[in-house]
Design an enzyme around this catalytic site. Structure first.
Site, PDB file in Angstrom:
ATOM      1  N   HIS A   1       0.710  -1.133   0.122  1.00  0.00           N
ATOM      2  CA  HIS A   1       0.054   0.074   0.142  1.00  0.00           C
ATOM      3  C   HIS A   1       0.819   1.069  -0.005  1.00  0.00           C
ATOM      4  O   HIS A   1       1.890   1.483   0.621  1.00  0.00           O
ATOM      5  CB  HIS A   1      -0.827   0.063   1.289  1.00  0.00           C
ATOM      6  CG  HIS A   1      -1.845  -0.978   1.179  1.00  0.00           C
ATOM      7  ND1 HIS A   1      -2.947  -1.364   0.347  1.00  0.00           N
ATOM      8  CD2 HIS A   1      -1.756  -2.369   1.964  1.00  0.00           C
ATOM      9  CE1 HIS A   1      -3.510  -2.222   0.763  1.00  0.00           C
ATOM     10  NE2 HIS A   1      -3.218  -2.843   1.467  1.00  0.00           N
TER      11      HIS A   1
ATOM     12  N   HIS B   1      -0.425  -6.398  -5.495  1.00  0.00           N
ATOM     13  CA  HIS B   1      -0.658  -7.720  -4.829  1.00  0.00           C
ATOM     14  C   HIS B   1      -0.015  -8.658  -5.682  1.00  0.00           C
ATOM     15  O   HIS B   1      -0.193  -8.642  -7.007  1.00  0.00           O
ATOM     16  CB  HIS B   1      -2.205  -8.300  -4.461  1.00  0.00           C
ATOM     17  CG  HIS B   1      -2.166  -9.630  -4.324  1.00  0.00           C
ATOM     18  ND1 HIS B   1      -2.594 -10.518  -5.286  1.00  0.00           N
ATOM     19  CD2 HIS B   1      -1.950 -10.265  -3.098  1.00  0.00           C
ATOM     20  CE1 HIS B   1      -2.799 -11.671  -4.836  1.00  0.00           C
ATOM     21  NE2 HIS B   1      -2.182 -11.616  -3.397  1.00  0.00           N
TER      22      HIS B   1
ATOM     23  N   ASN C   1       1.305 -13.118  -5.618  1.00  0.00           N
ATOM     24  CA  ASN C   1       1.578 -14.347  -4.673  1.00  0.00           C
ATOM     25  C   ASN C   1       2.036 -15.301  -5.904  1.00  0.00           C
ATOM     26  O   ASN C   1       1.662 -15.419  -7.036  1.00  0.00           O
ATOM     27  CB  ASN C   1       0.846 -14.573  -3.587  1.00  0.00           C
ATOM     28  CG  ASN C   1      -0.365 -15.556  -4.431  1.00  0.00           C
ATOM     29  OD1 ASN C   1      -0.281 -16.632  -4.573  1.00  0.00           O
ATOM     30  ND2 ASN C   1      -1.522 -14.643  -4.777  1.00  0.00           N
TER      31      ASN C   1
ATOM     32  N   ARG D   1       2.791 -19.941  -5.281  1.00  0.00           N
ATOM     33  CA  ARG D   1       2.937 -20.957  -4.179  1.00  0.00           C
ATOM     34  C   ARG D   1       2.828 -22.151  -4.905  1.00  0.00           C
ATOM     35  O   ARG D   1       2.533 -22.555  -6.122  1.00  0.00           O
ATOM     36  CB  ARG D   1       1.363 -20.887  -3.456  1.00  0.00           C
ATOM     37  CG  ARG D   1       0.115 -20.887  -4.429  1.00  0.00           C
ATOM     38  CD  ARG D   1      -1.076 -20.383  -3.673  1.00  0.00           C
ATOM     39  NE  ARG D   1      -2.071 -20.500  -4.485  1.00  0.00           N
ATOM     40  CZ  ARG D   1      -2.540 -19.363  -5.421  1.00  0.00           C
ATOM     41  NH1 ARG D   1      -1.812 -18.142  -5.288  1.00  0.00           N
ATOM     42  NH2 ARG D   1      -3.671 -19.387  -6.292  1.00  0.00           N
TER      43      ARG D   1
ATOM     44  N   HIS E   1      -0.363  -5.209 -17.741  1.00  0.00           N
ATOM     45  CA  HIS E   1      -0.999  -6.254 -18.388  1.00  0.00           C
ATOM     46  C   HIS E   1       0.166  -6.596 -19.586  1.00  0.00           C
ATOM     47  O   HIS E   1       0.381  -7.994 -19.943  1.00  0.00           O
ATOM     48  CB  HIS E   1      -2.132  -5.969 -18.798  1.00  0.00           C
ATOM     49  CG  HIS E   1      -3.267  -5.860 -17.950  1.00  0.00           C
ATOM     50  ND1 HIS E   1      -3.853  -7.124 -17.811  1.00  0.00           N
ATOM     51  CD2 HIS E   1      -3.767  -5.125 -17.391  1.00  0.00           C
ATOM     52  CE1 HIS E   1      -4.779  -6.984 -16.668  1.00  0.00           C
ATOM     53  NE2 HIS E   1      -4.809  -5.454 -16.598  1.00  0.00           N
TER      54      HIS E   1
ATOM     55  N   HIS F   1     -20.879  -7.276  -3.674  1.00  0.00           N
ATOM     56  CA  HIS F   1     -21.637  -6.610  -3.062  1.00  0.00           C
ATOM     57  C   HIS F   1     -21.534  -5.196  -3.396  1.00  0.00           C
ATOM     58  O   HIS F   1     -22.535  -4.209  -3.147  1.00  0.00           O
ATOM     59  CB  HIS F   1     -21.664  -6.628  -1.615  1.00  0.00           C
ATOM     60  CG  HIS F   1     -20.182  -6.214  -0.870  1.00  0.00           C
ATOM     61  ND1 HIS F   1     -19.043  -7.332  -0.748  1.00  0.00           N
ATOM     62  CD2 HIS F   1     -19.800  -5.074  -0.367  1.00  0.00           C
ATOM     63  CE1 HIS F   1     -18.241  -6.686  -0.273  1.00  0.00           C
ATOM     64  NE2 HIS F   1     -18.508  -5.445  -0.088  1.00  0.00           N
TER      65      HIS F   1
END
Length: 281
Positions: free
Chosen positions: A108, A118, A120, A122, A151, A182
């Site tokens: 941030h 972000h 990650n 794994r 992109h 939502h």
């Protein structure tokens, strides 16, 4: 090297873990270099943590002039999923034992014109073995140039690996995943997201390494381009509202958050993805 307690790693697991740790170290160095360029002495602090049942990790955190709050974590854990949770995990429905190692990063930024990010990667082992990961850009004030460059970099990463790399699919997967139902809006401007990448370990691992290296190349470029741009109070307010949406997604929908909490991970490491300050007007 960090040593996970109570876990015996096979050659592939050790190879993945070693690379995730090396990527962490290089990303942290790159972020600290940006802080030095801005005249800041901010550095990462590293806190090891252990998990009951086997394994653990290291939580890396920096709070600086450019990176208001950035966490770069590596975890290597093993054990057994709870029976009901096991049913939701690829390959664990009939056997809840698992191994997981990976890197998770959220940054941030202090300047509203610098996008949050972000990333990650794994490697998980149940009755199946697979890679997952991706990266997505989260600008409070989107700039078309940054979005296209981000992109474009990951499109090239996918195209360099025509077997496991499938940019159109992974871009759409990110668009679908990083959506807040939502709010009827996306969390950011997307990127790539992939999961359950099974098959040849060496081929898939090469693709995952390219994803990590691509992030390390492209994101610092965007940060340097935007970090000196003047910001108004209205810009700052827009960033705080955006961060509220980011927090909502991570607490309500993010699978990584749920996985960490369900498998006994370090709570501070799991929730480092939350912004330091946010607002809900």
């Amino acid at each position: 090297m960090d040593t996970p307690s109570g876990i015996t790693l096979d050659a592939e697991q050790q190879q993945a873990r070693n690379w995730f740790e090396s990527l962490r170290d290089r990303i942290c160095s790159a972020f600290e270099e940006i802080e030095r360029e801005a005249g800041s002495e901010a550095r990462f602090s590293f806190t090891p943590w252990a998990r009951e049942g086997g394994g653990g990790g290291v939580r890396g955190l920096i709070k600086g002039q450019v990176f208001e709050k950035a966490g770069v974590n590596v975890s290597t854990v093993g054990g057994s999923f709870a029976p009901e949770f096991a049913k939701t995990i690829h390959g664990a429905g009939d056997d809840p034992r698992f191994f997981a190692t990976g890197i998770s990063l959220v940054a941030h930024m202090a300047n509203p014109h610098v996008p949050a990010v972000h990333m990650n990667c794994r490697f998980l082992v149940t009755t199946k073995r697979w890679f997952g990961g991706g990266a997505d850009l989260n600008p409070p004030l989107p700039v078309a140039e940054d979005t296209e460059e981000f992109h474009g970099a990951f499109r090239a990463a996918c195209e360099a690996h025509p077997g496991p790399g499938d940019y159109p699919r992974y871009k759409q997967w990110a668009d679908d995943y990083f959506y807040i139902p939502h709010r009827k809006t996306h969390r950011g401007v997307g990127g790539i997201f992939f999961d359950h990448l099974e098959g040849d370990f060496d081929i898939n691992f090469a693709f995952v390494r390219t994803v990590g290296e691509t992030f390390l190349d492209i994101f610092p470029q965007i940060v340097r381009r935007r970090m000196g741009r003047p910001a108004t109070e209205a810009d700052r307010e827009a960033m705080l509202v955006f961060r509220g949406r980011y927090a909502e997604f991570n607490l309500v929908y993010d699978r990584g958050t749920l996985f960490g909490l369900k498998t006994g991970g370090d709570v501070d490491a799991i929730l480092m993805s939350l912004p330091p300050v946010a607002t809900w007007p």
